[in-house]
Structure formats: structure tokens, C-alpha cells
Design a protein around this motif. Sequence first.
Motif, PDB file in Angstrom:
ATOM      1  N   MET A   1      -3.342   5.930  14.424  1.00  0.00           N
ATOM      2  CA  MET A   1      -3.181   5.474  13.057  1.00  0.00           C
ATOM      3  C   MET A   1      -4.325   4.523  12.726  1.00  0.00           C
ATOM      4  SD  MET A   1       0.387   4.403  11.398  1.00  0.00           S
ATOM      5  CE  MET A   1       0.421   2.717  10.902  1.00  0.00           C
ATOM      6  N   TYR A   2      -4.847   4.680  11.528  1.00  0.00           N
ATOM      7  CA  TYR A   2      -5.962   3.844  11.091  1.00  0.00           C
ATOM      8  C   TYR A   2      -5.463   2.486  10.620  1.00  0.00           C
ATOM      9  CZ  TYR A   2      -8.501   8.255  11.105  1.00  0.00           C
ATOM     10  OH  TYR A   2      -9.053   9.430  11.475  1.00  0.00           O
ATOM     11  N   SER A   3      -6.375   1.520  10.631  1.00  0.00           N
ATOM     12  CA  SER A   3      -6.013   0.163  10.219  1.00  0.00           C
ATOM     13  C   SER A   3      -5.723   0.128   8.721  1.00  0.00           C
ATOM     14  CB  SER A   3      -7.142  -0.807  10.551  1.00  0.00           C
ATOM     15  OG  SER A   3      -8.254  -0.575   9.699  1.00  0.00           O
ATOM     16  N   SER A   4      -4.872  -0.796   8.342  1.00  0.00           N
ATOM     17  CA  SER A   4      -4.542  -0.949   6.919  1.00  0.00           C
ATOM     18  C   SER A   4      -5.776  -1.354   6.124  1.00  0.00           C
ATOM     19  CB  SER A   4      -3.418  -1.965   6.731  1.00  0.00           C
ATOM     20  OG  SER A   4      -3.808  -3.221   7.237  1.00  0.00           O
ATOM     21  N   GLU A   5      -6.734  -2.013   6.792  1.00  0.00           N
ATOM     22  CA  GLU A   5      -7.989  -2.418   6.156  1.00  0.00           C
ATOM     23  C   GLU A   5      -8.759  -1.188   5.655  1.00  0.00           C
ATOM     24  OE1 GLU A   5     -10.497  -4.418   8.980  1.00  0.00           O
ATOM     25  OE2 GLU A   5     -10.507  -6.195   7.721  1.00  0.00           O
ATOM     26  N   LEU A   6      -8.868  -0.163   6.501  1.00  0.00           N
ATOM     27  CA  LEU A   6      -9.570   1.059   6.111  1.00  0.00           C
ATOM     28  C   LEU A   6      -8.812   1.809   5.030  1.00  0.00           C
ATOM     29  CD1 LEU A   6     -10.787   2.527   9.530  1.00  0.00           C
ATOM     30  CD2 LEU A   6     -12.191   1.588   7.695  1.00  0.00           C
ATOM     31  N   ILE A   7      -7.504   1.893   5.164  1.00  0.00           N
ATOM     32  CA  ILE A   7      -6.691   2.630   4.201  1.00  0.00           C
ATOM     33  C   ILE A   7      -6.726   1.948   2.836  1.00  0.00           C
ATOM     34  CG2 ILE A   7      -4.345   3.381   3.656  1.00  0.00           C
ATOM     35  CD1 ILE A   7      -3.955   3.651   6.740  1.00  0.00           C
ATOM     36  N   LYS A   8      -6.654   0.627   2.829  1.00  0.00           N
ATOM     37  CA  LYS A   8      -6.643  -0.116   1.568  1.00  0.00           C
ATOM     38  C   LYS A   8      -7.876   0.193   0.724  1.00  0.00           C
ATOM     39  CE  LYS A   8      -6.098  -4.729  -0.326  1.00  0.00           C
ATOM     40  NZ  LYS A   8      -5.968  -6.142  -0.041  1.00  0.00           N
TER      41      LYS A   8
ATOM     42  N   TYR B   1       7.173   9.006  -3.064  1.00  0.00           N
ATOM     43  CA  TYR B   1       7.531   9.410  -1.703  1.00  0.00           C
ATOM     44  C   TYR B   1       6.819  10.706  -1.323  1.00  0.00           C
ATOM     45  CZ  TYR B   1      10.348  10.720   2.334  1.00  0.00           C
ATOM     46  OH  TYR B   1      10.753  11.083   3.586  1.00  0.00           O
ATOM     47  N   GLU B   2       6.674  11.603  -2.280  1.00  0.00           N
ATOM     48  CA  GLU B   2       5.975  12.867  -2.033  1.00  0.00           C
ATOM     49  C   GLU B   2       4.519  12.601  -1.631  1.00  0.00           C
ATOM     50  OE1 GLU B   2       5.714  15.271  -5.574  1.00  0.00           O
ATOM     51  OE2 GLU B   2       5.548  17.109  -4.402  1.00  0.00           O
ATOM     52  N   ILE B   3       3.896  11.629  -2.282  1.00  0.00           N
ATOM     53  CA  ILE B   3       2.511  11.268  -1.943  1.00  0.00           C
ATOM     54  C   ILE B   3       2.435  10.762  -0.499  1.00  0.00           C
ATOM     55  CG2 ILE B   3       0.630   9.645  -2.433  1.00  0.00           C
ATOM     56  CD1 ILE B   3       1.484   9.847  -5.428  1.00  0.00           C
ATOM     57  N   THR B   4       3.363   9.870  -0.130  1.00  0.00           N
ATOM     58  CA  THR B   4       3.326   9.334   1.244  1.00  0.00           C
ATOM     59  C   THR B   4       3.512  10.439   2.273  1.00  0.00           C
ATOM     60  OG1 THR B   4       5.698   8.814   1.326  1.00  0.00           O
ATOM     61  CG2 THR B   4       4.209   7.080   0.543  1.00  0.00           C
ATOM     62  N   GLN B   5       4.432  11.352   1.997  1.00  0.00           N
ATOM     63  CA  GLN B   5       4.700  12.429   2.947  1.00  0.00           C
ATOM     64  C   GLN B   5       3.537  13.416   3.037  1.00  0.00           C
ATOM     65  OE1 GLN B   5       7.402  12.359   5.137  1.00  0.00           O
ATOM     66  NE2 GLN B   5       7.276  10.332   4.207  1.00  0.00           N
ATOM     67  N   ARG B   6       2.919  13.715   1.908  1.00  0.00           N
ATOM     68  CA  ARG B   6       1.789  14.653   1.907  1.00  0.00           C
ATOM     69  C   ARG B   6       0.616  14.081   2.703  1.00  0.00           C
ATOM     70  NH1 ARG B   6       0.840  18.700  -1.779  1.00  0.00           N
ATOM     71  NH2 ARG B   6       3.082  18.699  -1.734  1.00  0.00           N
ATOM     72  N   VAL B   7       0.333  12.789   2.492  1.00  0.00           N
ATOM     73  CA  VAL B   7      -0.766  12.153   3.221  1.00  0.00           C
ATOM     74  C   VAL B   7      -0.475  12.140   4.721  1.00  0.00           C
ATOM     75  CG1 VAL B   7      -1.962   9.953   3.605  1.00  0.00           C
ATOM     76  CG2 VAL B   7      -1.555  10.763   1.268  1.00  0.00           C
ATOM     77  N   LYS B   8       0.729  11.790   5.086  1.00  0.00           N
ATOM     78  CA  LYS B   8       1.129  11.771   6.503  1.00  0.00           C
ATOM     79  C   LYS B   8       0.973  13.159   7.124  1.00  0.00           C
ATOM     80  CE  LYS B   8       5.065  10.544   9.402  1.00  0.00           C
ATOM     81  NZ  LYS B   8       6.461  10.083   9.385  1.00  0.00           N
ATOM     82  N   GLU B   9       1.441  14.165   6.401  1.00  0.00           N
ATOM     83  CA  GLU B   9       1.371  15.544   6.887  1.00  0.00           C
ATOM     84  C   GLU B   9      -0.079  16.013   7.016  1.00  0.00           C
ATOM     85  OE1 GLU B   9       3.775  18.359   4.544  1.00  0.00           O
ATOM     86  OE2 GLU B   9       1.952  19.547   4.430  1.00  0.00           O
ATOM     87  N   MET B  10      -0.893  15.746   5.997  1.00  0.00           N
ATOM     88  CA  MET B  10      -2.290  16.215   5.997  1.00  0.00           C
ATOM     89  C   MET B  10      -3.137  15.541   7.070  1.00  0.00           C
ATOM     90  SD  MET B  10      -3.054  16.472   1.893  1.00  0.00           S
ATOM     91  CE  MET B  10      -4.720  17.093   2.104  1.00  0.00           C
TER      92      MET B  10
ATOM     93  N   GLY C   1      -1.900  14.318  10.009  1.00  0.00           N
ATOM     94  CA  GLY C   1      -1.234  14.329  11.310  1.00  0.00           C
ATOM     95  C   GLY C   1      -0.694  12.955  11.684  1.00  0.00           C
ATOM     96  N   GLY C   2      -0.314  12.185  10.680  1.00  0.00           N
ATOM     97  CA  GLY C   2       0.259  10.861  10.917  1.00  0.00           C
ATOM     98  C   GLY C   2      -0.754   9.748  11.101  1.00  0.00           C
ATOM     99  N   LYS C   3      -2.043  10.079  11.020  1.00  0.00           N
ATOM    100  CA  LYS C   3      -3.065   9.037  11.182  1.00  0.00           C
ATOM    101  C   LYS C   3      -3.098   8.069  10.004  1.00  0.00           C
ATOM    102  CE  LYS C   3      -6.266  11.591  14.102  1.00  0.00           C
ATOM    103  NZ  LYS C   3      -7.618  12.164  14.191  1.00  0.00           N
ATOM    104  N   ILE C   4      -2.697   8.564   8.834  1.00  0.00           N
ATOM    105  CA  ILE C   4      -2.612   7.689   7.659  1.00  0.00           C
ATOM    106  C   ILE C   4      -1.180   7.716   7.170  1.00  0.00           C
ATOM    107  CG2 ILE C   4      -3.351   7.298   5.278  1.00  0.00           C
ATOM    108  CD1 ILE C   4      -6.054   8.477   5.989  1.00  0.00           C
ATOM    109  N   GLN C   5      -0.529   6.560   7.249  1.00  0.00           N
ATOM    110  CA  GLN C   5       0.847   6.420   6.771  1.00  0.00           C
ATOM    111  C   GLN C   5       0.860   5.344   5.700  1.00  0.00           C
ATOM    112  OE1 GLN C   5       3.788   6.214   9.879  1.00  0.00           O
ATOM    113  NE2 GLN C   5       2.639   7.618  11.177  1.00  0.00           N
ATOM    114  N   LEU C   6       1.068   5.777   4.461  1.00  0.00           N
ATOM    115  CA  LEU C   6       1.058   4.844   3.345  1.00  0.00           C
ATOM    116  C   LEU C   6       2.393   4.113   3.287  1.00  0.00           C
ATOM    117  CD1 LEU C   6      -0.510   7.122   0.585  1.00  0.00           C
ATOM    118  CD2 LEU C   6      -1.668   5.600   2.197  1.00  0.00           C
ATOM    119  N   THR C   7       2.307   2.818   3.068  1.00  0.00           N
ATOM    120  CA  THR C   7       3.531   2.031   2.900  1.00  0.00           C
ATOM    121  C   THR C   7       3.839   1.906   1.411  1.00  0.00           C
ATOM    122  OG1 THR C   7       2.329  -0.059   2.756  1.00  0.00           O
ATOM    123  CG2 THR C   7       2.998   0.681   4.976  1.00  0.00           C
ATOM    124  N   GLU C   8       5.108   1.691   1.112  1.00  0.00           N
ATOM    125  CA  GLU C   8       5.488   1.483  -0.288  1.00  0.00           C
ATOM    126  C   GLU C   8       4.802   0.248  -0.840  1.00  0.00           C
ATOM    127  OE1 GLU C   8       9.674   1.443  -0.975  1.00  0.00           O
ATOM    128  OE2 GLU C   8       9.986   3.316   0.101  1.00  0.00           O
ATOM    129  N   GLY C   9       4.623  -0.758   0.012  1.00  0.00           N
ATOM    130  CA  GLY C   9       3.982  -2.007  -0.409  1.00  0.00           C
ATOM    131  C   GLY C   9       2.528  -1.831  -0.798  1.00  0.00           C
TER     132      GLY C   9
END
Length: 112
Positions: free
Chosen positions: A1-8, A28-37, A39-47
Motif C-alpha cells: 500500500m502506498y503512503s497517504s502522502e503520495l495518494i493525497k 463508496y463505488e469510487i473507493t472500491q473501484r480504486v482498490k480493485e484496479m 490490487g489494494g495498493k491504493i485504498q482511499l479513506t472516507e476522510g
Amino acid sequence: MYSSELIKGTLKTIILKLLKENKRMYGYEITQRVKEMTGGKIQLTEGALYPTLHALEADGMLTTETEYLGKRVRKYYSLSKAGDKLSDEKVNEFADFMNTMKFLLGINLSNA
């Protein structure tokens, strides 16, 4: 999983690109699509996701629609015309940034 710094730093680009490809999505669909695309390396938080969606909406880049699913309300996000244009600009800017970083850090992807 990538750091929140890179994802932000890339979250707006990710959201805009997904909405361009999918026309409309809910959070929620956006978070799931990103996670799926990824392979779980990017997991978006609601925050992180919802403040970015709200900022894009406030800037006129997104439009919203609500749908009632029984007693639940689901909010869908779509790109406005300005958002559609910004999506292309952000993706091109990011591609240029990646090329610059590859040069700066001496990364040769053909050997990776």
C-alpha cells in the motif's frame, strides 16, 4: 500500500479520471473501484475522499444527483464541462510529472 502522502497528491486526478471513464459514481463505488484496479495498493479513506469530492463540487468541477434506495440516499457525482476539461489537464500534468521524476530519480522502468 502506498503512503497517504503520495495518494493525497494524486487524489483529484484519480477521481476526475474515474468519473470521466464511468460518467457517474458514488463515493463508496469510487473507493472500491480504486482498490480493485490497484490490487489494494491504493485504498482511499472516507476522510480523504469526501473532502476532495466536496472541494471539486464547490469549484464547479462536479455535479451531483441523489437517488433514494429504499430509506437510503445515495449521492452520485459526475463531471461538469469544466471538470471534463480539468480531468484531461490533470492526467497530462501527472504524466509529465512522472517523466520528470523518472529522470530526476534515475528510474529506468525497463529494468524494473
